[in-house]
Design an enzyme around this catalytic site. Sequence first.
Site, PDB file in Angstrom:
ATOM      1  CB  THR A 139      -8.110  -3.121  -0.721  1.00 29.56           C
ATOM      2  OG1 THR A 139      -8.435  -4.882  -0.908  1.00 29.56           O
ATOM      3  CG2 THR A 139      -6.524  -3.047  -1.779  1.00 29.56           C
ATOM      4  CB  ALA A 158      -0.240   1.369   0.223  1.00 29.59           C
ATOM      5  CB  CYS A 159      -0.850  -2.313  -0.962  1.00 28.67           C
ATOM      6  SG  CYS A 159      -1.085  -4.593  -0.677  1.00 28.67           S
ATOM      7  N   GLY A 160      -2.293  -3.185  -3.494  1.00 26.75           N
ATOM      8  CA  GLY A 160      -4.091  -3.626  -4.294  1.00 26.75           C
ATOM      9  C   GLY A 160      -4.413  -5.010  -3.947  1.00 26.75           C
ATOM     10  CB  CYS A 170      -2.653  -6.286   0.863  1.00 24.90           C
ATOM     11  SG  CYS A 170      -1.024  -5.032   0.831  1.00 24.90           S
TER      12      CYS A 170
END
Length: 277
Positions: free
Chosen positions: A113, A116-118, A120
Site C-alpha cells: 500500500t 498515497a493510498c490506503g 489500493c
Amino acid sequence: MGRLIRRVKATKVSVADNRRIVREESLAVEEPLEIRLGHESFSVTMRTPGDDFDLVAGFLVSEGLIYEPEQLISLRFCAGEDENGQQTFNVVEAQLRPDVAMPLPSAQRHITTSSACGICGTASIEAVHKSTHFKLTSDVDEVLISASVLASLPELLRREQKLFEKTGGVHAAGLFAPDGELLSLREDVGRHNAVDKVVGAAFRDRQLPLSNTILQVSGRASFELVQKAAMAGVPVLAAVSAPSSLAVELAHNSGVTLVGFSRGATMNIYTHPGRVG
C-alpha cells in the site's frame, strides 16, 4: 527526529539567472512497514517511522478487525536488519484474541500500500464497505461545534506540524475537542497513516468511540478517510481540500458530517450540517 528526517544533497536552480547552488535538504523518511497477524503477513504500508504501534492498532480498527482494546493482546517488533546489520523496526506483529475473526485470504492486502493510498491493495471492493461497531446517527439536529471554531482548526493543526515545518513533505491528522482543544496529532507521508496513528493512539488509551471529537486533516477528504472516521465513531471529519464523490456518499450513509475546503473564512459542509452551528 532522527528516524523521521534524512538529509540529502540537492541542486537548487534559479530560473531567473540560471544560478545553481548545491545544498542539503531535509526530507521526510518513507519506509515500508509489514503488518503481521500472528505469524502471517497481512499488509505492507509505506509510512514515516514512528508511532508504529498506534499505526497498526488504528489500521486494524479501520479494517474492522478490532474495536475493543482487549481484542489486541500484544504488539511487537519482529527481527529485521538492513544491509549494515542494523535493526530496521519495519515489521510489527499483532497478536489478536483467539475469538477475533481473522480476515479471509481474499481480504488480505497482497500488494504494498503506497503512502498515497490506503485501500489500493484491498482485494475486493466489497471488503472496503465495512460495518462500524460505533454507529453514528444520520438524523443530526444537535450542534457539536461552532462554525468559527471549526474554521480555526486548519491553522491550529498547521502550527503543531513539526515534521512538516522541517520537510514540507508530510500530511497531518489532528483530533480536536468541540472547543478547539488539540487532543492528538500525528504526521506521516501517508494521510491515511496519519489518521490511523491518531485512531490507534485513542484505541490504545481506551478512548473509542471518539463520539465527541472532530478529526481535521491537512489534505483532501477521500473515501478511506471517511471510512476510518466512521469506524472510530468520529462524528465530524474536516479537510482543507475537496472530498471525492464517494467520500460524500459514504459520509451521508454512515452519519459522518463531512466538511471540505475548510480554509479559515469559508467551508463547505457536504453531509449532516446539523452538527455545525
